[in-house]
Scaffold this active site. Structure first.
Site, PDB file in Angstrom:
ATOM      1  N   GLY A 154       5.919   9.861  -8.474  1.00  0.00           N
ATOM      2  CA  GLY A 154       6.329   9.777  -9.869  1.00  0.00           C
ATOM      3  C   GLY A 154       7.621  10.490 -10.231  1.00  0.00           C
ATOM      4  N   PRO A 171       6.025  10.529  -2.963  1.00  0.00           N
ATOM      5  CA  PRO A 171       7.188   9.998  -3.666  1.00  0.00           C
ATOM      6  C   PRO A 171       7.632   8.663  -3.075  1.00  0.00           C
ATOM      7  CG  PRO A 171       7.855  11.740  -2.170  1.00  0.00           C
ATOM      8  CD  PRO A 171       6.361  11.606  -2.029  1.00  0.00           C
ATOM      9  N   GLY A 172       8.020   7.747  -3.920  1.00  0.00           N
ATOM     10  CA  GLY A 172       8.551   6.466  -3.457  1.00  0.00           C
ATOM     11  C   GLY A 172       9.946   6.292  -4.024  1.00  0.00           C
ATOM     12  N   CYS A 223      15.907 -20.227 -13.550  1.00  0.00           N
ATOM     13  CA  CYS A 223      15.694 -21.004 -14.761  1.00  0.00           C
ATOM     14  C   CYS A 223      14.782 -20.239 -15.690  1.00  0.00           C
ATOM     15  CB  CYS A 223      15.107 -22.353 -14.413  1.00  0.00           C
ATOM     16  SG  CYS A 223      16.336 -23.334 -13.595  1.00  0.00           S
TER      17      CYS A 223
HETATM   18  N1  LLP Z   1       1.243   7.126  -5.266  1.00  0.00           N
HETATM   19  C1  LLP Z   1       0.516   6.232  -5.946  1.00  0.00           C
HETATM   20  C2  LLP Z   1      -0.926   6.280  -5.858  1.00  0.00           C
HETATM   21  C3  LLP Z   1       1.148   5.269  -6.747  1.00  0.00           C
HETATM   22  O1  LLP Z   1       0.434   4.405  -7.435  1.00  0.00           O
HETATM   23  C4  LLP Z   1       2.572   5.243  -6.814  1.00  0.00           C
HETATM   24  C5  LLP Z   1       3.272   4.232  -7.596  1.00  0.00           C
HETATM   25  C6  LLP Z   1       3.293   6.180  -6.060  1.00  0.00           C
HETATM   26  C7  LLP Z   1       2.586   7.117  -5.301  1.00  0.00           C
HETATM   27  C8  LLP Z   1       4.791   6.228  -6.032  1.00  0.00           C
HETATM   28  O2  LLP Z   1       5.339   6.495  -7.261  1.00  0.00           O
HETATM   29  P1  LLP Z   1       6.939   6.756  -7.372  1.00  0.00           P
HETATM   30  O3  LLP Z   1       7.238   8.058  -6.680  1.00  0.00           O
HETATM   31  O4  LLP Z   1       7.607   5.624  -6.738  1.00  0.00           O
HETATM   32  O5  LLP Z   1       7.185   6.839  -8.833  1.00  0.00           O
HETATM   33  N2  LLP Z   1       6.939  -1.204  -9.850  1.00  0.00           N
HETATM   34  C9  LLP Z   1       7.137  -0.106 -10.784  1.00  0.00           C
HETATM   35  C10 LLP Z   1       6.568   1.187 -10.245  1.00  0.00           C
HETATM   36  C11 LLP Z   1       5.101   1.103  -9.935  1.00  0.00           C
HETATM   37  C12 LLP Z   1       4.600   2.364  -9.346  1.00  0.00           C
HETATM   38  C13 LLP Z   1       3.204   2.187  -8.883  1.00  0.00           C
HETATM   39  N3  LLP Z   1       2.667   3.303  -8.200  1.00  0.00           N
HETATM   40  C14 LLP Z   1       8.610   0.021 -11.081  1.00  0.00           C
HETATM   41  O6  LLP Z   1       9.395  -0.733 -10.541  1.00  0.00           O
HETATM   42  O7  LLP Z   1       9.005   0.848 -11.893  1.00  0.00           O
END
Ligand code: LLP
Length: 433
Positions: free
Chosen positions: A245, A287-288, A357
Site C-alpha cells: 500500500g 509492496p507492489g 472504441c
Molecule cells: N498485498 C495485498 C494482500 C494486496 O491486496 C495488495 C494490493 C498488495 C499487497 C500490494 O499493494 P501495493 O503495494 O501495490 O499498493 N489495481 C489497483 C491496485 C489494486 C491493489 C490490490 N491489492 C491500481 O491499479 O491502483
C-alpha cells in the site's frame, strides 16, 4: 523527476537509454522497465527494513507487475514474492523461484491453485476464509506436507484512497471479519490441525497510501486479536504481515520513505507484544506499486490529431486503455513528455486518447505539449510500471504491448509483444455452427 529519467539533447533518456531509439528498435506501444529503479527500491527496503529488523521479509506483490524477468530480479535480490493465482505460481515455478520464499494470498483460492501451491511447497498460505482450511488440508494429505498458515484479518479500518482500492474496511471481500464467534474458531481449527502450522496474522488496508494512521490503527486491531489468541489458546502470533500500500509518485505526490511507515509500525508492534506477553513477531511487507510504478514508462507513437476548435485538441496514440486501464477505472492521473521534443516549450494543451472504441479511452487530460506535436512523435507516459502491463487487455483485439528492460544504457526484451496470431490462437469455430 527520478534519477532514471533524464532529459538530454532534447530527448528523454530512461535508465541510460534514449527512449526515441528504444521506440525505433522495439516498436510502440512499448512498456519500458528500469532495472536500476527496481533494485533501488529493493535496496531501500533492505536498508530501512530487512537489515534493521531481525527476520523481516519483503514479499513483492506480483500483481503489480508479474513477468518471469521480474521474478528473476527478485530471486537474485533475495526478496520473497506474494502470489495470488495459479498463473503467478506458474511463472514463479518457471524461473525456479525458491518455493519457501513464495507467499500465497487471495480471497477465493481455487482448489486447483491450492493443490499447485502445496505441491510446490510455498512458504506461507494466507488463509482468507473458513472453507480454505479443508482444501489446504486435503492437498497437504495428498503431498504429505505441512503448510505454514497466516490468517488474514479484516481490520475494519478505512484508509484514505480511491474506493476501489480500499481493502481493510469491514464490508470487504478480503480477510476474515473480526467477530468473536467467526474468527476465533477458525484460529482454533488451524492451531489444532495436524497439517497446518499457525504462524501469524495478515492485514492489508489499501493501496497508494501516504499516511500512517490507518496502518497503525489496523495494527492495533490486529495486536488486540493476537492478545486474545495468546489468552485463549496460549499460542503466540509469531509473524505479522502488514500488507502493501505504500504510495508512489505519479505526478507530484511526495512519496514517503519506507521507514516513515515501518519504523512506527515496528515500534508499536514491539510495545503491544510486550503488553500481551509474546515475543515481538517477525514483520513481513507486501509492496507492489512502490517498487514497480516509477520503474516503468510507456512509449507510444502519435497518430491522428483532431483539433476541435475552441473545445479540445485530441492527440491519439497507438495504445490506450488496453495497456493502461487505470485512467478509465480509477480516474488515475499521469504525466509524461513528448520524448523526441523533450526540451521544446510546452505551449499547447491537449488530451491524449487511445485507439480503442470507447470514449473513456483517455490517457492524459489537459496535458501540455509543444505546438509542433505531429504524427510520428513519441509520447512517454511516466510511472506506468505498476498495474499497467498486469492489467492489460486485448480489447478490440489489440495486441498487448511488449516490455523491454533497460539498465544503464543497455536494453533487452522482458516480454515480447503479442502477435495477432497469439490473440486468436485459442479461438475455435464451434462444430454446432
Ligand atoms: N498485498 C495485498 C494482500 C494486496 O491486496 C495488495 C494490493 C498488495 C499487497 C500490494 O499493494 P501495493 O503495494 O501495490 O499498493 N489495481 C489497483 C491496485 C489494486 C491493489 C490490490 N491489492 C491500481 O491499479 O491502483
Amino acid at each position: 523527476m527520478s534519477d532514471v529519467k533524464v532529459i538530454k539533447d532534447g530527448k528523454l533518456y530512461f535508465d541510460g537509454c534514449d527512449t526515441t531509439e528504444l521506440a525505433k528498435k522495439y516498436g510502440t506501444p512499448l512498456y519500458v522497465m528500469s532495472y536500476t529503479e527496481i533494485t533501488k527500491r529493493l535496496n531501500e527496503l533492505k536498508e530501512q527494513f530487512t537489515d534493521k529488523y531481525p527476520g523481516a521479509r519483503v514479499a513483492y506483490a506480483s500483481k503489480a507487475f508479474c513477468t518471469e524477468g521480474m521474478y528473476e530480479i527478485l530471486k537474485q535480490q533475495g526478496a520473497c514474492i506474494d502470489v495470488v493465482s495459479g498463473g503467478e505460481i506458474y511463472a514463479a515455478k518457471k524461473v525456479n523461484f525458491p518455493a519457501e520464499r513464495v507467499e500465497f494470498n487471495g480471497n477465493n483460492k481455487l482448489p486447483s491453485e491450492i493443490d499447485m501451491a502445496v505441491e510446490y511447497g510455498v512458504g506461507r498460505i494466507i488463509l482468507d476464509g473458513l472453507n480454505e482450511i479443508e482444501l489446504i488440508e486435503e492437498a497437504c494429505k495428498k503431498y504429505n506436507k505441512k503448510m505454514n498458515i497466516i490468517i488474514r484479518i479484516t481490520p475494519g479500518v478505512a484508509a484514505s484512497t480511491h474506493d476501489y482500492i480500499i481493502t481493510g474496511k469491514k464490508d470487504s471481500k478480503f480477510g476474515i471479519p473480526l467477530d468473536e464467534e467467526v474468527f476465533m474458531p477458525i484460529v482454533k481449527q488451524v492451531i489444532d490441525s495436524e497439517y497446518l502450522e499457525f504462524v501469524g496474522l495478515h492485514m492489508h488496508i489499501g493501496s497508494q497510501l501516504f499516511e500512517n494512521d490507518a496502518f497503525l490503527q489496523a495494527l492495533d486491531v490486529l495486536m488486540d486479536w493476537a492478545g486474545k489468541i495468546k489468552k485463549e489458546y496460549d499460542v503466540d502470533v509469531k509473524e505479522v504481515n502488514f500488507g502493501g500500500g505504500y504510495g508512489a509518485t505519479y505526478i507530484d505526490e511526495q512519496r514517503k520513505p519506507y521507514s516513515f511507515f515501518l519504523d512506527p509500525m515496528m515500534e508499536r508492534m514491539n510495545e503491544r507484544a510486550k503488553e500481551i506477553g509474546i515475543q515481538c513477531p517477525v514483520a513481513v511487507v507486501e509492496p507492489g506499486r512502490s517498487i514497480a510504478a516509477e520503474a516503468g514508462i510507456t512509449l507510444y507513437t502519435v497518430g491522428q490529431i483532431k483539433d476541435i476548435k475552441g473545445l479540445r485538441k485530441y492527440v491519439s496514440v497507438d495504445g490506450g486503455m488496453g495497456d493502461n486501464i487505470r485512467v478509465a477505472l480509477y480516474q488515475a492521473e499521469y504525466t509524461g513528455v513528448i520524448a523526441n521534443k523533450a526540451e521544446e516549450a510546452k505551449d499547447d494543451k491537449v488530451t491524449v486518447c487511445g485507439k480503442c472504441c470507447e470514449s473513456g479511452d483517455i490517457i492524459l487530460t489537459d496535458f501540455m505539449v509543444p505546438k509542433s506535436v505531429e504524427r510520428g512523435d513519441i509520447l512517454a507516459t511516466y510511472s506506468t510500471g505498476a498495474y499497467g502491463y498486469s492489467m492489460a487487455s486485448n480489447y478490440n483485439n489489440n495486441p498487448i504491448p511488449g516490455v523491454v528492460l533497460v539498465r544503464e544504457g543497455k536494453s533487452d526484451w522482458m516480454v515480447k509483444p503479442q502477435t495477432y496470431e497469439q490473440i486468436v490462437q485459442n479461438n475455435v469455430i464451434p462444430d454446432i455452427i
